[in-house]
Design a protein around this motif. Structure first.
Motif, PDB file in Angstrom:
ATOM      1  N   UNK A   1       0.834  -1.205   0.000  1.00  0.00           N
ATOM      2  CA  UNK A   1       0.000   0.000   0.000  1.00  0.00           C
ATOM      3  C   UNK A   1       0.870   1.256   0.000  1.00  0.00           C
ATOM      4  N   UNK A   2       1.923   1.277   0.822  1.00  0.00           N
ATOM      5  CA  UNK A   2       2.782   2.463   0.868  1.00  0.00           C
ATOM      6  C   UNK A   2       3.604   2.607  -0.403  1.00  0.00           C
ATOM      7  N   UNK A   3       3.998   1.496  -1.018  1.00  0.00           N
ATOM      8  CA  UNK A   3       4.701   1.578  -2.303  1.00  0.00           C
ATOM      9  C   UNK A   3       3.799   2.184  -3.371  1.00  0.00           C
ATOM     10  N   UNK A   4       2.526   1.831  -3.344  1.00  0.00           N
ATOM     11  CA  UNK A   4       1.579   2.407  -4.297  1.00  0.00           C
ATOM     12  C   UNK A   4       1.352   3.889  -4.038  1.00  0.00           C
ATOM     13  N   UNK A   5       1.406   4.287  -2.769  1.00  0.00           N
ATOM     14  CA  UNK A   5       1.253   5.705  -2.434  1.00  0.00           C
ATOM     15  C   UNK A   5       2.399   6.512  -3.046  1.00  0.00           C
ATOM     16  N   UNK A   6       3.631   5.980  -2.991  1.00  0.00           N
ATOM     17  CA  UNK A   6       4.767   6.674  -3.587  1.00  0.00           C
ATOM     18  C   UNK A   6       4.572   6.848  -5.088  1.00  0.00           C
ATOM     19  N   UNK A   7       4.138   5.782  -5.763  1.00  0.00           N
ATOM     20  CA  UNK A   7       3.930   5.873  -7.211  1.00  0.00           C
ATOM     21  C   UNK A   7       2.811   6.854  -7.545  1.00  0.00           C
ATOM     22  N   UNK A   8       1.732   6.835  -6.763  1.00  0.00           N
ATOM     23  CA  UNK A   8       0.628   7.764  -7.008  1.00  0.00           C
ATOM     24  C   UNK A   8       1.073   9.215  -6.805  1.00  0.00           C
TER      25      UNK A   8
END
Length: 699
Positions: free
Chosen positions: A560-567
């Motif tokens: 989830x946090x990795x996706x937040x960085x990409x977003x």
């Protein structure tokens, strides 16, 4: 106005002041005569140093604060000239002006010091007290006149009079007029010495000709409180603010935000700035707001203090890239967006700056050819008027060192000198030393690189003035992707593009960006993006797939946090205002959503035999001695290497030639290729190396 001009100008201001001070002198004469008439010992040399019983009786018999004040002479002449202007700007009434002149008299004529000491019955107190000032102006000490020295009264709130010795009773407190007020009434327009390094008067320059934006800013500054916020959208808000104030007949005072924030007493400095603006009939220009960090409590308090001190009595123009937050001050400004300048206007500003810096020829000649060359050399840069002036000065000095006219290379060097060190703390700074001739690439890739440089030069015109990227929070930046195997020239190509634009290259160090703690990576990236928007440079994210990777299905908190960085990166890249290049060896690892946000995608294939031969020639150069039997064509045909590997082989072979003391031959070159194959973990095939394989193994 220079000192010589002030001395040679008609002394009308001085004549007016002498007339008013002559009236004060007559009042003092009457007061001295009345005091002398009732003094039992007028010739006592120690008068004012002690109190005798007879003196105490005289004090008790004198009038008290509630009795009418005796007539102290004829009324004051009507205000005119600088006195009238000062009264109008600060909202002073007739008694206020009289009190101000009484307090100022010792600073203009030393005789008043001794007379005030006598009237104060204390020879050590040579300035007017509140009680003495009221007496000389015919106002009772217990009447409403005493409230003219309250903190909120025009004289004190406007900084015209300072009330000293607060520990004493009110009527015994000494009055002092700041030197700046006295100098102004004497005809001096120099900025207050207490504001040295904090504010400067805008120099007459090449101001824009009353365009629509200038007229809007002038109208906003001239109505209501005059509080205006210039939202920077790629233009030059500082120059626009100066032009608007000048067009309104006001004196532009440019405030240094860093000096204001570093002032020992920022609130006092804000009051002095407000007083200077009102005194000189000017307006304050403050920016960029980002330098004050208004989102922090200390910065917001400073902005609020300045707005409160100005109080709508003088125009206050602030500018910056951030939208105004109502929490920063008690009053909200009128916001005016400042678009990028017209290219023709930019050329005119550069030419004016070069001419002012002393360039007598070259790019400052003003011919059509010189203007076209100047426009081509500076089109990619985003500079305000101050940066242009400083860059022009540096360029002229660079050319003067060699005794020649200013050239485009001088301008590019001077512009790079304007880049701050903020981004250099977050990324590795590289000054480009390569050009288009150093690249060996397929024609399609070179066209894509040329397209990137073209977009960077004309982005203000296309994305700004023509509004080809409106709405949605989209920035005016250019983002490119260089995809290809390692060693195919991606980083070098970014350096070539930066050199073509006359900019520096900043390579983002991923070790300083990626952080194991949640949210820290985004903060580090935000700092980089913000700093990159402030400089004229190309930002390079090498191995970008490390931070621009694909979003995945969420299975745990880490996903989830990795996706937040990409977003976050998806949003930030779209709102970026600079020039960024992403490089990757594995294009498939990048999130597909980034592709839509990319302006240019350049593919870097492995070079073919002809390109490899050209790379061998460039990497070996012309200085290294070559043996007659050196066969570069065979090496290029047999060994499928990228440009980076060829460069490594050339360096290794050069070391071997230096050690052997003989010219570089094919055997040394093949031995270097064999070492490179082993380093890369590639298979060493006899069909590829032929007769050199065994000799290479023996070496």
């Amino acid at each position: 106005m220079t000192t010589a001009q002030r001395l040679s100008a008609p002394d009308t201001a001085l004549a007016e002041l002498w007339e008013r001070l002559g009236h004060v002198e007559r009042r003092v004469r009457v007061a001295v005569a009345l005091r002398h008439e009732g003094d039992p010992a007028p010739d006592d040399p120690l008068r004012g140093q002690y109190l005798t019983p007879a003196g105490a009786e005289r004090v008790l018999d004198s009038r008290d604060a509630f009795l009418p004040v005796p007539d102290l002479g004829p009324g004051a002449p009507p205000e005119r000239g600088r006195i009238a202007e000062l009264a109008g700007r600060f909202g002073l009434t007739g008694p206020d002006v009289d009190l101000l002149l009484v307090a100022m008299a010792p600073d203009v004529d030393a005789r008043f010091e001794r007379l005030y000491g006598y009237l104060n019955d204390d020879l050590t107190r040579r300035r007017a007290t509140i009680g003495l000032a009221l007496e000389l102006c015919g106002l009772p000490g217990a009447g409403p006149g005493r409230f003219r020295f309250a903190p909120s009264a025009p004289l004190v709130a406007g900084g015209l009079v300072e009330v000293l010795e607060p520990e004493r009773p009110l009527l015994s407190r000494v009055l002092r007029v700041p030197d700046r007020v006295t100098a102004h009434l004497l005809g001096d327009d120099e900025v207050d010495a207490r504001l040295h390094g904090l504010v400067r008067v805008a120099e007459p320059g090449d101001e824009p000709d009353g365009g629509p934006v200038t007229r809007r800013v002038a109208a906003a500054a001239g109505t209501g409180s005059g509080f205006t916020h210039l939202l920077d959208r790629g233009g030059d808000p500082a120059r626009l603010a100066v032009a608007a104030l000048t067009a309104s007949g006001l004196r532009p005072l440019i405030v240094d935000p860093a000096a204001l924030a570093a002032a020992p007493e920022p609130a006092r400095a804000a009051r002095l700035l407000a007083a200077e603006a009102r005194l000189s009939g000017g307006g304050l220009v403050l920016g960029p707001l980002e330098a004050l960090a208004p989102e922090q409590p200390k910065g917001a308090a400073l902005v609020g203090a300045l707005c409160a001190a100005v109080g709508g009595l003088s125009p206050l123009l602030v500018y910056g890239r951030k939208h105004w937050d109502p929490l920063w001050a008690g009053e909200s400004p009128v916001t005016v967006a400042v678009p990028p300048p017209d290219p023709a206007d930019a050329v005119r500003r550069w030419r004016s700056a070069l001419t002012g810096a002393g360039a007598a020829a070259g790019l400052a000649a003003g011919t059509e050819e010189a203007d076209a060359l100047l426009a081509d050399a500076t089109r990619a840069y985003r500079l305000d008027s101050g940066q242009i002036r400083r860059a022009a000065d540096v360029a002229v000095r660079l050319a003067a060192q060699e005794g020649r006219p200013v050239e485009p290379a001088d301008l590019r060097t001077a512009v790079r000198a304007q880049n701050g060190a903020g981004l250099a703390r977050l990324a590795r700074r590289i000054e480009p030393t390569v050009g288009w001739d150093d690249l060996v690439l397929p024609p399609a890739t070179r066209r894509q690189l040329s397209d990137l440089a073209l977009r960077a030069r004309h982005r203000d015109q296309v994305l700004g003035r023509w509004r080809m990227r409106p709405g949605g929070g989209r920035g005016r930046g250019i983002v490119a992707l260089f995809a290809g195997e390692s060693g195919t020239g991606k980083t070098m190509s970014a350096e070539v593009v930066a050199a073509d634009l006359g900019m520096e290259l900043y390579v983002v160090d991923l070790s300083s960006v990626v952080d194991k703690y949640v949210g820290e990576t985004e903060k580090n990236l935000e700092r980089i993006f913000v700093e990159a928007s402030e400089v004229n440079a190309v930002l390079l994210f090498d191995e970008a797939d490390a931070v621009f990777g694909k979003r995945s299905q969420v299975k745990d908190a880490q996903d989830r946090h990795a996706n937040v960085e990409s977003a976050y990166l998806l949003q930030r890249v779209e709102s970026f205002d600079g020039i960024a290049v992403l490089t990757t060896n594995l294009r498939a690892n990048l999130d597909e959503a980034f592709t839509r946000r990319l302006d240019v995608v350049a593919d870097f294939p492995v070079p073919d035999a002809q390109q490899r031969l050209a790379l061998w020639e460039r990497c070996l150069g012309t200085e290294i001695p070559r043996a007659p039997d050196l066969d570069l064509a065979t090496c290029a045909d047999r060994f499928e290497l990228t440009g980076g590997s060829i460069r490594a082989c050339a360096v290794t072979a050069a070391y071997q030639a230096a050690e052997s003391g003989r010219p570089l031959d094919t055997e040394q070159l093949v031995a270097a290729v064999l070492a490179e194959y082993r380093k890369l973990g590639r298979l060493v095939l006899e069909s590829e190396f032929g007769p050199w394989l065994e000799r290479g193994r023996r070496r």
